[in-house]
Design an enzyme around this catalytic site. Structure first.
Site, short mmCIF file in Angstrom:
data_model
loop_
_atom_site.label_atom_id
_atom_site.label_comp_id
_atom_site.label_asym_id
_atom_site.label_seq_id
_atom_site.Cartn_x
_atom_site.Cartn_y
_atom_site.Cartn_z
N ASN A 80 -13.14 3.95 -1.47
CA ASN A 80 -12.26 2.81 -1.26
C ASN A 80 -12.83 2.07 -0.05
OD1 ASN A 80 -10.37 0.88 -0.77
ND2 ASN A 80 -8.60 2.26 -0.88
N ASP A 117 -25.92 -1.88 -1.10
CA ASP A 117 -27.31 -1.42 -1.06
C ASP A 117 -27.38 0.08 -0.76
OD1 ASP A 117 -28.27 -3.94 -1.61
OD2 ASP A 117 -28.82 -4.41 0.45
N ARG A 134 -10.31 -11.69 -3.10
CA ARG A 134 -10.42 -10.26 -3.45
C ARG A 134 -11.04 -10.06 -4.83
NH1 ARG A 134 -7.49 -7.74 0.78
NH2 ARG A 134 -5.93 -9.19 1.53
N TYR A 179 0.80 -1.23 0.00
CA TYR A 179 0.00 0.00 0.00
C TYR A 179 0.83 1.28 0.00
CZ TYR A 179 -3.68 -3.33 1.15
OH TYR A 179 -4.56 -4.39 1.11
N HIS A 208 -8.94 1.57 -5.50
CA HIS A 208 -8.12 0.72 -4.63
C HIS A 208 -6.66 1.06 -4.90
CE1 HIS A 208 -11.47 -1.72 -3.39
NE2 HIS A 208 -11.86 -1.77 -4.64
N LEU A 209 -5.90 1.18 -3.83
CA LEU A 209 -4.47 1.47 -3.97
C LEU A 209 -3.77 0.33 -4.70
CD1 LEU A 209 -4.17 2.60 -0.28
CD2 LEU A 209 -3.87 4.14 -2.23
N SER A 210 -4.06 -0.88 -4.27
CA SER A 210 -3.48 -2.07 -4.92
C SER A 210 -4.46 -2.54 -6.01
CB SER A 210 -3.30 -3.18 -3.88
OG SER A 210 -4.57 -3.64 -3.42
N HIS A 266 -15.28 -6.65 -0.59
CA HIS A 266 -15.38 -8.08 -0.91
C HIS A 266 -16.44 -8.80 -0.07
CE1 HIS A 266 -11.66 -6.87 -2.76
NE2 HIS A 266 -11.10 -6.65 -1.59
C1 DQA Z 1 -7.73 -2.09 -0.80
C2 DQA Z 1 -7.78 -3.51 -1.37
C3 DQA Z 1 -8.64 -4.42 -0.51
O1 DQA Z 1 -8.63 -5.75 -1.03
C4 DQA Z 1 -8.08 -4.48 0.91
O2 DQA Z 1 -8.94 -5.25 1.73
C5 DQA Z 1 -7.86 -3.13 1.49
C6 DQA Z 1 -7.27 -2.09 0.64
C7 DQA Z 1 -6.76 -1.20 -1.60
O3 DQA Z 1 -6.90 0.02 -1.51
O4 DQA Z 1 -5.90 -1.69 -2.32
O5 DQA Z 1 -8.05 -2.90 2.68
O6 DQA Z 1 -9.02 -1.54 -0.88
#
Ligand code: DQA
Length: 145
Positions: free
Chosen positions: A72, A85, A109, A23, A98-100, A78
């Protein structure tokens, strides 16, 4: 002025020290400072909100005091039908960030309750993803007053 909510889910308050190899090393405060500066340049009003609690995130959405959101949802992406909703109920477009890149990580995921209802998903770009989402919102809504 277009109002943007940046909603940050569980564990993102630990950015900086949380799995930095995945991250990065920027803290959430640093990311939010960058978002605020960029939003001002684009003429957008921005509010950043982080919570580790699903209900608090849902309550924040229910306030409906914004025109578009950047979400985010972290791990809740997941798992959370309730967050999905809420995002459908409030009828505001949102950009998933998402950062990743969760699609390239663990199989669990790849279950994603938000992807198909997001205006767009930006993954794997680190904090740049929030900035790309801001630009997309400015392009859609226009900045300024
Ligand atoms: C995340 C990716 C998710 O899978 C993970 O649970 C996170 C960070 C990301 O920003 O990459 O907490 O949302």
């Amino acid at each position: 002025m277009t109002r943007v909510l940046v909603l940050q889910g569980p564990n993102l308050n630990l950015l900086g020290t949380r799995e930095p190899e995945i991250y990065g090393t920027q803290t959430l405060d640093e990311i939010h400072a960058g978002i605020a500066a960029h939003a001002a340049e684009l003429g957008l009003e921005v509010d950043c909100f982080q919570s580790n609690h699903e209900g608090a995130l849902i309550d924040r959405l229910h306030a409906r005091d914004f025109d578009a959101a950047i979400v985010n949802a972290a791990g809740l992406t997941h798992t959370s039908v309730a967050l999905r909703d809420a995002l459908l109920a409030i009828q505001r477009p949102f950009w998933e960030v998402h950062l990743s890149d969760p699609w390239q990580r663990d199989a669990f995921r790849r279950v994603n309750f938000l992807h198909d209802i997001a205006a767009a998903s930006i993954v794997g770009q680190g904090s740049r993803g929030y900035h790309l989402a801001l630009e997309a919102i400015a392009g859609r809504f226009g900045g300024g007053s």
